[in-house]
Scaffold this active site. Structure first.
Site, short mmCIF file in Angstrom:
data_model
loop_
_atom_site.label_atom_id
_atom_site.label_comp_id
_atom_site.label_asym_id
_atom_site.label_seq_id
_atom_site.Cartn_x
_atom_site.Cartn_y
_atom_site.Cartn_z
N HIS A 118 0.82 -1.18 -0.08
CA HIS A 118 0.12 -0.03 0.17
C HIS A 118 1.03 1.28 -0.15
O HIS A 118 1.90 1.27 0.62
CB HIS A 118 -0.93 -0.04 1.25
CG HIS A 118 -1.79 1.26 1.59
ND1 HIS A 118 -1.50 2.45 1.77
CD2 HIS A 118 -3.37 1.20 1.10
CE1 HIS A 118 -2.61 2.93 1.75
NE2 HIS A 118 -3.73 2.35 1.24
N ASP A 195 3.29 -4.29 8.03
CA ASP A 195 1.95 -3.80 7.93
C ASP A 195 0.73 -4.69 8.02
O ASP A 195 0.64 -5.41 7.19
CB ASP A 195 1.87 -3.20 6.50
CG ASP A 195 0.52 -2.30 6.11
OD1 ASP A 195 0.46 -1.57 5.04
OD2 ASP A 195 -0.47 -2.60 6.89
N GLN A 198 -4.53 -5.23 6.81
CA GLN A 198 -5.33 -6.40 6.24
C GLN A 198 -5.35 -7.48 7.02
O GLN A 198 -6.14 -8.50 6.52
CB GLN A 198 -5.05 -6.33 4.95
CG GLN A 198 -5.55 -5.08 4.12
CD GLN A 198 -6.85 -4.67 3.86
OE1 GLN A 198 -7.80 -5.38 4.27
NE2 GLN A 198 -7.05 -3.32 3.54
N LYS A 221 -10.48 -0.81 10.51
CA LYS A 221 -10.80 -1.96 9.56
C LYS A 221 -11.26 -3.38 10.25
O LYS A 221 -11.44 -4.21 9.77
CB LYS A 221 -9.24 -2.30 8.90
CG LYS A 221 -9.10 -1.10 8.08
CD LYS A 221 -7.88 -1.57 7.02
CE LYS A 221 -7.37 -0.38 6.27
NZ LYS A 221 -7.97 -0.07 5.13
N CYS A 361 -4.76 2.69 -3.69
CA CYS A 361 -3.29 3.14 -3.08
C CYS A 361 -2.39 2.10 -3.28
O CYS A 361 -1.17 1.77 -2.26
CB CYS A 361 -3.73 3.52 -1.75
SG CYS A 361 -4.73 4.89 -1.48
C1 LIG Z 1 -2.49 -2.98 3.58
C2 LIG Z 1 -2.61 -1.67 3.88
N1 LIG Z 1 -1.85 -0.88 4.53
C3 LIG Z 1 -2.16 0.40 4.98
C4 LIG Z 1 -3.21 0.94 4.69
C5 LIG Z 1 -3.80 2.34 5.36
O1 LIG Z 1 -4.53 2.24 6.21
P1 LIG Z 1 -5.29 3.73 6.92
O2 LIG Z 1 -4.09 4.52 7.33
O3 LIG Z 1 -5.89 3.29 8.19
O4 LIG Z 1 -5.76 4.26 5.79
C6 LIG Z 1 -4.41 0.49 4.14
C7 LIG Z 1 -5.70 0.87 3.82
N2 LIG Z 1 -6.31 0.30 2.61
C8 LIG Z 1 -7.61 0.76 2.27
C9 LIG Z 1 -8.11 2.12 2.48
O5 LIG Z 1 -9.08 1.99 1.61
N3 LIG Z 1 -9.00 0.87 0.82
C10 LIG Z 1 -8.07 0.32 1.07
O6 LIG Z 1 -7.77 -0.84 0.31
C11 LIG Z 1 -4.03 -0.94 3.51
O7 LIG Z 1 -4.86 -1.84 3.13
#
Ligand SMILES: Cc1ncc(COP(=O)(O)O)c(CNc2co[nH]c2=O)c1O
Length: 406
Positions: A118, A195, A198, A221, A361
């Site tokens: 990501h 990370d 997910q 999430k 992303c």
């Molecule tokens: C693997 C992964 N890493 C980091 C992030 C960042 O998370 P955040 O800081 O809480 O935004 C996401 C967010 N992924 C997604 C956010 O919206 N659609 C997605 O797939 C992610 O899927």
């Protein structure tokens, strides 16, 4: 033992109309228990925590620090001081890059990430390598998203200082061999940042068993509120790191010219903390533990198998990642011949089906698979077989709606 379908009643938004919510990889929905816990904080203990000497502030502090202990136990941290509350995974990963990376990566060193990352686990490391004149090395997966032993052993070397790797890809749904990558990286003297955005919502995490030096995830999430994230870091590393953000709460003593910083974890928590978010996250963790990750995984795998089997009957659909539904973590990324993913999402939305479309992303991964964008359905334990049937029925109409033959 409750039936997995018994939990859906706790999610008012899912029972308030005819929407099918298949964008859980972006953010999950929240059960009433989480919403009530947040409301209860504001109704009974709302005060600025950590510094006040009066009952409400002490109560708010207790709720905040109790939440930290819940998080530490949830992911197997050695001590609550290893849990830093942030806004989200992005901030957690930036904290490691700025506070560990800039001080420990030098010219000529290498940082290893994967092309599936990501952007939140790519851009901070691009910044570190640019500022320190170090090299950013990309692990490349096979067609099903698997990073082979040969691949990581060939690219993690004595020049590697940091390995930053996603536990589960938000596009391919694949679970990377993190425990093995950590072991090999440590044999080469590198530290590993995982990370977990997910993976944490879908499987039991034990950071000590994984051997991760840092582990990042987001509350939103996994049934928690937006605005609360977690960075786990090994205590001995955190103790030697400079603060990331500075200001109130994170100091011991300030003069006109200098300052000393608070002990862990407060050194990394500047300003008024998101106490209600932490309380909501702790309740989300209790809720997930009550459901149980075995039941969550079983439901997700059953629904993903139904989804992929139905989609496989539509010859114009291409699914990315493994052909095995058990290796998707509820994430099914796909394209439809001749239809832009944004149109897929818009047409499905006309039927109240919510999916994600775009680059997720993960633009280096889109380039790697040769797509500008894709569509993505992502499931969670509260989705149902009936919703999968509705999704498949509506999906089968998309090309027709877009003017193609059925
Ligand atoms: C693997 C992964 N890493 C980091 C992030 C960042 O998370 P955040 O800081 O809480 O935004 C996401 C967010 N992924 C997604 C956010 O919206 N659609 C997605 O797939 C992610 O899927």
């Amino acid at each position: 033992m409750a039936n997995i379908g018994d939990y859906r009643k706790d999610f008012d938004i899912l029972n308030s109309g005819d929407y099918v919510y298949f964008d859980n990889a972006a953010t999950s929905q929240r059960p009433n228990q989480v919403l009530d816990a947040i409301s209860n904080f504001y109704r009974t203990a709302n005060a600025n925590p950590l510094r006040g000497l009066y009952d409400w502030s002490i109560a708010a502090t207790d709720m905040y620090e109790d939440s930290r202990r819940v998080v530490a136990d949830f992911i197997g941290a050695a001590t609550p001081e290893e849990i830093i509350f942030t806004r989200n995974t992005s901030e957690s990963l930036n904290l490691v890059a700025y506070s560990y990376g800039l001080d420990n990566v030098s010219e000529g060193d290498e940082v290893v990430i994967s092309v599936m990352e990501h952007h939140s686990n790519i851009l901070p490391w691009q910044m570190v390598c640019r500022k320190k004149n170090a090299k950013l090395v990309y692990l490349e997966p096979d067609e099903e998203g698997v990073i082979s032993k040969e691949e990581y052993e060939s690219k993690i070397t004595d020049r590697t200082k940091v390995v930053a790797i996603g536990h589960v890809s938000n596009v391919m749904g694949v679970t990377n061999p993190v425990k093995e990558i950590v072991a090999y990286a440590k044999s080469k003297g590198a530290i590993v940042v995982v990370d977990g955005a997910q993976s944490t919502p879908h499987m039991k995490i034990n950071v000590q068993d994984l051997g991760a030096d840092f582990f990042a995830f987001s509350g939103h999430k996994m049934l928690g509120p937006m605005g609360i994230g977690v960075l786990y870091g090994r205590k001995e590393l955190l103790e030697n790191m400079s603060p990331f953000l500075t200001g109130g709460e994170m100091i011991e003593y300030v003069t006109r010219t200098d300052a000393t910083y608070a002990e862990l974890p407060h050194k990394f928590e500047a300003g008024t903390v998101n106490a209600s978010g932490a309380v909501g996250l702790a309740e989300a963790i209790r809720y997930l533990q009550n459901v149980g990750f075995e039941a969550i995984e079983a439901q997700e795998q059953k629904l993903t198998a139904l989804l992929m089997e139905g989609m496989s009957k539509l010859p114009y659909i291409k699914i990315y990642g493994s052909k095995d539904p058990k290796k998707h973590c509820g994430i099914v990324t796909f394209t439809i011949d001749g239809v832009h993913p944004h149109d897929i999402s818009s047409v499905l939305n006309d039927d109240h089906v919510c999916i994600r479309a775009g680059h997720h992303c993960a633009q280096p991964l889109m380039q790697f698979i040769g797509e500008g964008s894709t569509a993505r359905a992502s499931l969670y334990f509260y989705n149902t077989e009936e919703e999968v049937k509705i999704f498949l029925e509506k999906l089968a109409k998309v090309r027709e709606v877009m003017g193609y033959g059925a």
